[in-house]
Design an enzyme around this catalytic site. Structure first.
Site, PDB file in Angstrom:
ATOM      1  N   THR A 173       0.533  -1.486   0.359  1.00  0.00           N
ATOM      2  CA  THR A 173      -0.427  -0.092   0.201  1.00  0.00           C
ATOM      3  C   THR A 173       1.057   0.917  -0.098  1.00  0.00           C
ATOM      4  OG1 THR A 173      -1.663  -1.145   1.548  1.00  0.00           O
ATOM      5  CG2 THR A 173      -1.703   0.755   1.150  1.00  0.00           C
ATOM      6  N   ARG A 175     -14.876  -7.754  -0.210  1.00  0.00           N
ATOM      7  CA  ARG A 175     -13.487  -7.506   0.644  1.00  0.00           C
ATOM      8  C   ARG A 175     -12.849  -6.476   0.736  1.00  0.00           C
ATOM      9  NH1 ARG A 175      -8.128  -5.691   2.463  1.00  0.00           N
ATOM     10  NH2 ARG A 175      -7.658  -6.200   4.943  1.00  0.00           N
ATOM     11  N   VAL A 176     -13.241  -5.324   1.889  1.00  0.00           N
ATOM     12  CA  VAL A 176     -12.750  -3.828   2.325  1.00  0.00           C
ATOM     13  C   VAL A 176     -11.905  -3.709   3.133  1.00  0.00           C
ATOM     14  CG1 VAL A 176     -13.420  -0.952   2.585  1.00  0.00           C
ATOM     15  CG2 VAL A 176     -14.618  -2.735   1.368  1.00  0.00           C
ATOM     16  N   ASP A 221      -8.590  -1.583   5.449  1.00  0.00           N
ATOM     17  CA  ASP A 221      -8.288  -0.231   6.639  1.00  0.00           C
ATOM     18  C   ASP A 221      -8.592   2.045   5.220  1.00  0.00           C
ATOM     19  OD1 ASP A 221      -6.231  -1.025   6.089  1.00  0.00           O
ATOM     20  OD2 ASP A 221      -4.915  -0.254   7.906  1.00  0.00           O
TER      21      ASP A 221
HETATM   22  N1  ASP Z   1      -4.016  -2.304   4.676  1.00  0.00           N
HETATM   23  C1  ASP Z   1      -3.919  -2.681   3.875  1.00  0.00           C
HETATM   24  C2  ASP Z   1      -5.410  -3.598   3.981  1.00  0.00           C
HETATM   25  O1  ASP Z   1      -6.081  -4.336   4.802  1.00  0.00           O
HETATM   26  C3  ASP Z   1      -3.081  -3.420   2.574  1.00  0.00           C
HETATM   27  C4  ASP Z   1      -1.702  -3.014   2.859  1.00  0.00           C
HETATM   28  O2  ASP Z   1      -1.313  -2.096   3.458  1.00  0.00           O
HETATM   29  O3  ASP Z   1      -0.699  -3.158   2.937  1.00  0.00           O
HETATM   30  O4  ASP Z   1      -5.929  -3.741   2.458  1.00  0.00           O
END
Ligand code: ASP
Length: 341
Positions: free
Chosen positions: A209, A237-238, A240
């Site tokens: 991310t 799915r969503v 954070d």
């Molecule tokens: N936090 C992100 C999610 O769970 C994944 C990530 O940070 O790489 O969608």
């Protein structure tokens, strides 16, 4: 006499060091995801590419700040670079869902007004961070999801792409690997904790991310996060990232925060808002507050990291994984990039 002189020099050096430490004012912090990033499994070319991308992103945001633009402009410009770069799990290069799609999440928040916007599960917006900003500025809502969010972005005049644009071989291979490991894990998990003993962590390859927090010349903070979520995610799915208060939060009175990691743990711990609350109600520093919030994630079994920047230009970038792509730029333009612990 000699010892007095020595003492004076020592005292002077300590004071000078202190002053320079205090004067270090950060205006931007960015991350490109946390996870099992080991030096031994990184090629020099790949490492150089990450460093170049993070540097370019910081420079793009810094140019906005220097020209007197808002922290929101800086965050958006910075994240565009990372979204357009296939190395990161955001925009082009996003991870795949279980059924082979790229469903993108993003959020942005203005620390001055506490206005926020986010999108989840978009599939055609080239730069989801701009869609999030459009939701904040051009609608009366905070969060739009799925086809509606894509339609809204199109109506707002944002660049729309064929979903194939997001496809990269590396992420496609990552999905095949994840599906394989998931079925192995299911077998091993049958009645035992063997998969853990064998070191199979099915979330390891899911990070990447991107996030950014900026502080502009007017003293306003903004924070943004953009992601493809987690490889092999199912059923819409969503994570954070697009949830205000979980993966993204910003308040001029406290700090701007962008998280990365195993999203479910960040949602359950409302990590970003918890950091802001610890600062606002307990008077903790951005570093102390971030540590407490991340420790909670760790204690529950979650992993990842975060970046946070307060209104005075103090920043922190803790993580409990092997590495986190991260970078900072100070008011006088000094860039620092790190990847490993
Ligand atoms: N936090 C992100 C999610 O769970 C994944 C990530 O940070 O790489 O969608």
């Amino acid at each position: 006499m000699k010892s007095i002189k020595l003492f004076a020099i020592l005292l002077f050096s300590i004071l000078a060091l202190n002053i320079s430490a205090q004067q270090k004012k950060y205006v931007m912090v960015i991350h490109g995801g946390a996870g099992t990033i080991l030096k031994k499994s990184m090629t020099p070319e790949k490492e150089a590419a990450y460093i170049a991308a993070l540097t370019e992103a910081l420079k793009a945001g810094y140019a906005k700040i220097q020209s007197g633009k808002s922290s929101l402009d800086a965050v958006e410009a910075t994240i565009h670079i990372l979204e357009n770069d296939p190395h990161f799990n955001a925009g082009k290069g996003a991870v795949f869902t279980h059924d082979g799609r790229n469903e993108l999440d993003a959020a942005i928040m203005d620390g001055k007004t506490l206005m926020a916007g986010s999108v989840a599960g978009v599939t055609t917006v080239k730069n989801p961070i701009s869609a999030a900003r459009a939701v904040m500025e051009k609608s009366e809502h905070v969060m739009l999801v799925g086809a509606g969010a894509d339609q809204f972005a199109k109506d707002a005049g944002l660049e729309i792409v064929n979903p194939k644009y997001f496809w990269t071989k590396e992420r496609w291979d990552g999905l095949q690997q994840a599906i394989k490991e998931d079925s192995t894990k299911a077998v091993l998990d049958h009645g035992s904790k063997k998969s853990e003993l064998l070191g199979i962590k099915n979330h390891d390859y899911k990070f990447g991310t991107v996030g950014c927090v900026a502080l502009d010349k007017a003293g306003n903070l903004a924070a943004g996060t953009s992601t493809g979520g987690m490889t092999n995610k199912k059923y819409g799915r969503v994570g954070d990232a697009p949830i205000i208060g979980a993966g993204t939060y910003c308040n001029n009175e406290t700090a701007g925060i962008s998280c990365t990691g195993w999203g479910e743990f960040y949602i359950r711990n409302v990590v970003a808002k918890t950091i802001s609350d610890l600062m606002e109600y307990k008077g903790l520093s951005v570093t102390e507050a971030s540590k407490i919030a991340l420790d909670k994630v760790g204690k529950m079994g979650g992993d990842g990291g975060l970046i946070a920047l307060d209104k005075k230009g103090n920043m922190t970038m803790p993580f409990n994984t092997e590495g986190m792509y991260r970078g900072t730029i100070t008011a006088d333009g000094k860039i620092e990039i790190s990847i490993y612990k």
